[in-house]
Design a protein around this motif. Structure first.
Motif, mmCIF file in Angstrom:
data_model
loop_
_atom_site.group_PDB
_atom_site.id
_atom_site.type_symbol
_atom_site.label_atom_id
_atom_site.label_comp_id
_atom_site.label_asym_id
_atom_site.label_seq_id
_atom_site.Cartn_x
_atom_site.Cartn_y
_atom_site.Cartn_z
ATOM 1 N N LYS A 152 0.823 -1.210 0.000
ATOM 2 C CA LYS A 152 0.000 0.000 0.000
ATOM 3 C C LYS A 152 0.851 1.251 0.000
ATOM 4 O O LYS A 152 0.560 2.242 -0.708
ATOM 5 N N GLN B 80 0.764 4.081 -2.882
ATOM 6 C CA GLN B 80 0.423 5.463 -2.580
ATOM 7 C C GLN B 80 1.549 6.409 -2.959
ATOM 8 O O GLN B 80 1.316 7.498 -3.509
ATOM 9 N N GLN C 23 -1.896 15.128 0.889
ATOM 10 C CA GLN C 23 -3.185 14.473 1.096
ATOM 11 C C GLN C 23 -3.024 12.957 1.014
ATOM 12 O O GLN C 23 -3.596 12.210 1.796
ATOM 13 N N GLN C 24 -2.243 12.575 0.029
ATOM 14 C CA GLN C 24 -2.018 11.141 -0.109
ATOM 15 C C GLN C 24 -1.241 10.584 1.086
ATOM 16 O O GLN C 24 -1.504 9.459 1.551
ATOM 17 N N THR D 169 -1.400 11.830 4.036
ATOM 18 C CA THR D 169 -2.338 11.771 5.161
ATOM 19 C C THR D 169 -3.199 10.510 5.078
ATOM 20 O O THR D 169 -3.434 9.812 6.080
ATOM 21 N N GLN D 170 -3.685 10.261 3.859
ATOM 22 C CA GLN D 170 -4.481 9.049 3.683
ATOM 23 C C GLN D 170 -3.660 7.784 4.009
ATOM 24 O O GLN D 170 -4.156 6.821 4.601
ATOM 25 N N GLN E 210 -3.401 7.457 7.679
ATOM 26 C CA GLN E 210 -4.638 6.898 8.230
ATOM 27 C C GLN E 210 -4.732 5.379 7.975
ATOM 28 O O GLN E 210 -5.179 4.620 8.811
ATOM 29 N N GLU E 211 -4.308 5.015 6.742
ATOM 30 C CA GLU E 211 -4.337 3.597 6.411
ATOM 31 C C GLU E 211 -3.392 2.805 7.313
ATOM 32 O O GLU E 211 -3.711 1.693 7.770
#
Length: 242
Positions: free
Chosen positions: A158, A162, A170-171, A173-174, A177-178
């Motif tokens: 992942k 990403q 933003q990516q 941050t995502q 979170q992941e």
């Protein structure tokens, strides 16, 4: 022989003379025959003369009348029967005791065989249960290891995906979170592992309990064997008395 003590020859001569005359050879008769001599001196020489010349009379033959012999035989028979009555009773008691001990020994042998079968069954069940729990523990450990590896591979994949798409904030941050979600998933997997370890502890406790039961069965078997040996010793002792 005035003023002289009598000699053995004097006493022997007097004794032989008295004996030839059919008179009793006594101290007084010898003293009268000699006309002198002390009783002590005469007794000493007379005893020596008697030992050399006077033979003891043959004892009479002991013959019992036939009637008395028959009565003695009847008495001896009755006495033997009465004397043996106590031994016969003791023998019967010993035989009864031996039979009781034999029955008790057979009962103990039956209990021993039952305990052996029970112990064998419990041992087999314990070994089977322990083998099943060990197999379950190994399977859970393998599944936990695989789950960790899958999670790590997923995180790496992942992250690469990403980062390859875009390096924007933003990516990231995502992605963060992941990662947090993955960390939460790993925590859940850790909890599952903890539960598996707790099951392992329970399995170990059950195995220890089964081992304790086996020890109790072995103790019962040893006690039964000791009691059987004691009964056999008592049976041998009674047989030797018999």
């Amino acid at each position: 022989m005035a003023g002289q003590e009598v000699t053995f020859d004097d006493v022997a001569r007097a004794a032989e003379s008295l004996q030839e005359d059919g008179e009793a050879v006594t101290i007084e008769a010898v003293q009268d025959f000699l006309g002198e001599g002390s009783p002590n001196a005469i007794f000493k020489h007379l005893a020596a003369w008697r030992a050399a010349n006077v033979k003891p009379k043959a004892p009479p033959t002991a013959e019992l009348p036939q009637e008395l012999l028959a009565g003695l035989a009847d008495w001896a028979l009755k006495f033997a029967e009465q004397a043996g009555a106590g031994d016969r009773e003791a023998l019967e008691r010993n035989e009864a005791d031996i039979e009781a001990l034999r029955s008790a020994g057979e009962a103990l042998e039956g209990e021993r065989d039952a305990l052996r079968e029970e112990m064998a069954s419990a041992t087999a069940a314990s070994e089977e249960a322990i083998a099943e729990r060990d197999e379950t523990i190994e399977r859970l450990n393998a599944e936990l290891k695989n789950a960790r590896q899958v999670a790590m591979d997923a995180l790496v994949s992942k992250a690469k995906d990403q980062l390859a798409i875009d390096g924007k904030e933003q990516q990231l941050t995502q992605l963060r979170q992941e990662l947090e979600r993955k960390v939460a998933d790993m925590a859940a997997e850790s909890d599952a592992r903890l539960r598996a370890e707790m099951e392992l502890v329970g399995a170990t406790t059950a195995r220890d309990s089964l081992a304790s039961e086996l020890d109790d069965l072995r103790a019962k078997l040893d006690k039964s064997t000791a009691e059987r040996s004691k009964l056999r010793a008592e049976l041998t002792e009674l047989k030797s008395k018999k």
